[in-house]
Write a protein that holds these residues in place. Structure first.
Motif, PDB file in Angstrom:
ATOM      1  N   ALA A  89       0.840  -1.204   0.000  1.00  0.00           N
ATOM      2  CA  ALA A  89       0.000   0.000   0.000  1.00  0.00           C
ATOM      3  C   ALA A  89       0.871   1.248   0.000  1.00  0.00           C
ATOM      4  O   ALA A  89       0.598   2.214  -0.730  1.00  0.00           O
ATOM      5  CB  ALA A  89      -0.924  -0.002   1.214  1.00  0.00           C
ATOM      6  N   ALA A  90       1.945   1.232   0.806  1.00  0.00           N
ATOM      7  CA  ALA A  90       2.859   2.381   0.845  1.00  0.00           C
ATOM      8  C   ALA A  90       3.542   2.586  -0.501  1.00  0.00           C
ATOM      9  O   ALA A  90       3.690   3.723  -0.979  1.00  0.00           O
ATOM     10  CB  ALA A  90       3.905   2.176   1.945  1.00  0.00           C
ATOM     11  N   ILE A  91       3.937   1.479  -1.140  1.00  0.00           N
ATOM     12  CA  ILE A  91       4.599   1.570  -2.451  1.00  0.00           C
ATOM     13  C   ILE A  91       3.641   2.126  -3.502  1.00  0.00           C
ATOM     14  O   ILE A  91       3.996   3.019  -4.284  1.00  0.00           O
ATOM     15  CB  ILE A  91       5.137   0.192  -2.876  1.00  0.00           C
ATOM     16  N   LEU A  92       2.423   1.610  -3.532  1.00  0.00           N
ATOM     17  CA  LEU A  92       1.446   2.071  -4.526  1.00  0.00           C
ATOM     18  C   LEU A  92       1.088   3.534  -4.291  1.00  0.00           C
ATOM     19  O   LEU A  92       0.936   4.304  -5.256  1.00  0.00           O
ATOM     20  CB  LEU A  92       0.189   1.198  -4.480  1.00  0.00           C
ATOM     21  N   ALA A  93       0.952   3.924  -3.026  1.00  0.00           N
ATOM     22  CA  ALA A  93       0.646   5.331  -2.726  1.00  0.00           C
ATOM     23  C   ALA A  93       1.798   6.227  -3.168  1.00  0.00           C
ATOM     24  O   ALA A  93       1.582   7.307  -3.738  1.00  0.00           O
ATOM     25  CB  ALA A  93       0.380   5.502  -1.234  1.00  0.00           C
ATOM     26  N   PHE A  94       3.027   5.793  -2.910  1.00  0.00           N
ATOM     27  CA  PHE A  94       4.210   6.548  -3.321  1.00  0.00           C
ATOM     28  C   PHE A  94       4.244   6.725  -4.844  1.00  0.00           C
ATOM     29  O   PHE A  94       4.455   7.839  -5.356  1.00  0.00           O
ATOM     30  CB  PHE A  94       5.473   5.831  -2.839  1.00  0.00           C
ATOM     31  N   ILE A  95       4.013   5.629  -5.575  1.00  0.00           N
ATOM     32  CA  ILE A  95       4.026   5.711  -7.040  1.00  0.00           C
ATOM     33  C   ILE A  95       2.860   6.562  -7.532  1.00  0.00           C
ATOM     34  O   ILE A  95       2.979   7.299  -8.518  1.00  0.00           O
ATOM     35  CB  ILE A  95       3.982   4.298  -7.666  1.00  0.00           C
ATOM     36  N   GLY A  96       1.703   6.471  -6.844  1.00  0.00           N
ATOM     37  CA  GLY A  96       0.561   7.303  -7.211  1.00  0.00           C
ATOM     38  C   GLY A  96       0.874   8.777  -7.087  1.00  0.00           C
ATOM     39  O   GLY A  96       0.552   9.581  -7.980  1.00  0.00           O
ATOM     40  N   VAL A  97       1.530   9.158  -5.979  1.00  0.00           N
ATOM     41  CA  VAL A  97       1.944  10.558  -5.797  1.00  0.00           C
ATOM     42  C   VAL A  97       2.952  10.954  -6.876  1.00  0.00           C
ATOM     43  O   VAL A  97       2.892  12.057  -7.430  1.00  0.00           O
ATOM     44  CB  VAL A  97       2.544  10.749  -4.390  1.00  0.00           C
ATOM     45  N   LYS A  98       3.873  10.036  -7.185  1.00  0.00           N
ATOM     46  CA  LYS A  98       4.866  10.307  -8.234  1.00  0.00           C
ATOM     47  C   LYS A  98       4.188  10.580  -9.580  1.00  0.00           C
ATOM     48  O   LYS A  98       4.576  11.483 -10.331  1.00  0.00           O
ATOM     49  CB  LYS A  98       5.816   9.114  -8.354  1.00  0.00           C
TER      50      LYS A  98
END
Length: 395
Positions: free
Chosen positions: A258-267
């Motif tokens: 979830a943290a990885i997907l959120a990070f990539i989403g923000v990116k």
């Protein structure tokens, strides 16, 4: 960097050859892979993926190489999470242990075909509509929130397609080896093997909705997107048998993903702002925002996974949950006469069950009692012991 057509052709041929080899020499003859076999082939496929990435880094430069490794690691982590669902589906359909390899290879092949289509569709959308970066980013952020909310993996494998198939098509509840069709009462009917493949294929399509936006958030190079996705899927069959029994241990994996997907989403959103053409945002002009580099992305992804895995492995609650859930699964499989026809495999299951019981008894009561349905699990384990005593002729 433009990738020459012959490189595309050679890469696709190589990937297809690996799948064909896997089927002909490992899957065609039904058997239960040993731990040694699963370990060796898992390591081989990871090694192939890493060597390919080194080649990309050497010939394409550090930017392209970094994008490949960031994409591969992310997709591999997501594919491990997918194994939880595969495990639930095959348990729901009671797929014989010997035939699970064929189901997994079908799922991998189907996923590779469908995701290739999604990749080229996604590339075309991003090329034509810059606002799609906002959409992809939003999808990932929402997916991350969903992963944080879910308590466990759904065990409802009997989805709409399966229910319709059972209602309108002639089906049987009995397996006939690994056949997709069989004869019953003089009629040709579908076996559960075909139905479980449909269920696996349907879930693969759902997985693509977070997988493809995630890797496009790391690179828009279609060759990198395709190869990182393909190599993350190859070897998933062997990894399934290697991690069998350890998947429940990764209790914090969903939080890490979830943290990885959120990070990539923000990116993705930041990139969308930088390339902005949407009229109602800054009058259609680009917004001067920070853009996250490939090196930073790779570091964040690897860091999150390391913390997630270590936290899961050293968690006392995780150890208790793993041991209890493994004991439950081995008890259920031992009691299921259709799970395997290999008596040695049944004895292996019982030995694992006994070893897990010993381990559970050494754990603090407060951790093992927190496991969901603990009383029902204890009853199932007691039933397995009773059946084993009866079969062995002991009191």
């Amino acid at each position: 960097m433009t990738v020459e057509p012959w490189v595309w052709t050679a890469t696709i041929i190589f990937i297809v050859a690996l799948l064909a080899y896997d089927f002909i020499f490992h899957v065609r003859k039904a058997h239960i892979p040993t731990l040694k076999e699963a370990s060796l082939w898992s390591a081989l496929y990871v090694g192939i993926a890493v060597l390919f990435g080194v080649g990309v880094w050497y010939f394409g430069g550090h930017q392209m190489g970094g994008e490949y490794f960031a994409g591969y690691i992310t997709e591999k982590a997501l594919s491990v999470d997918n194994l939880f669902v595969f495990l639930v589906i095959m348990a729901s359909f009671k797929v014989p242990r010997e035939d699970q390899q064929k189901v997994l290879l079908f799922g991998i092949t189907f996923a590779l075909i469908t995701r290739t289509g999604f990749i080229f569709l996604g590339a075309a959308i991003l090329e034509s509509f810059a606002w799609a970066f906002y959409l992809f980013g939003l999808i990932l952020i929402l997916t991350a929130g969903h992963m944080l909310k879910k308590d466990d993996h759904s065990d409802d494998a009997d989805n709409l397609i399966i229910r319709l198939a059972k209602r309108f098509l002639p089906t049987t509840d009995h397996y006939d080896g690994d056949k997709l069709f069989t004869m019953e009462n003089g009629k040709r009917v579908l076996t559960p093997m075909l139905l479980v493949m449909v269920a696996i294929g349907g879930t693969d399509i759902l997985f693509a909705f977070d997988s493809i936006p995630a890797i496009f958030g790391l690179t828009q190079n279609v060759f990198i997107v395709f190869t990182a996705t393909a190599f993350s899927l190859l070897g998933l069959r062997q990894l399934y048998f290697l991690l069998d029994g350890l998947l429940d241990r990764l209790i914090y994996l969903s939080y890490g993903l979830a943290a990885i997907l959120a990070f990539i989403g923000v990116k993705l959103v930041l990139h969308a702002l930088h390339e902005n053409t949407v009229p109602f945002i800054n009058n259609g002009e680009h917004v001067d925002v920070i853009e996250i580099s490939t090196g930073t992305s790779l570091s964040v992804i690897v860091g999150i996974l390391i913390v997630t895995i270590l936290a899961s492995l050293f968690s006392k609650a995780g150890k208790a949950q793993t041991a209890v859930n493994n004991a439950r699964r081995h008890a259920v499989n031992y009691l299921d006469a259709t799970y395997t026809s290999d008596q040695a495999e049944r004895e292996r299951l019982y030995s694992l069950l006994v070893a897990e019981e010993r381990e559970i008894l050494t754990m603090p009561t407060k951790y093992r009692n927190k496991v969901k349905d603990i009383d029902a699990i204890r009853a199932k384990v007691d039933e397995a012991h009773a059946v084993h005593r009866e079969m062995s002729g002991t009191a």
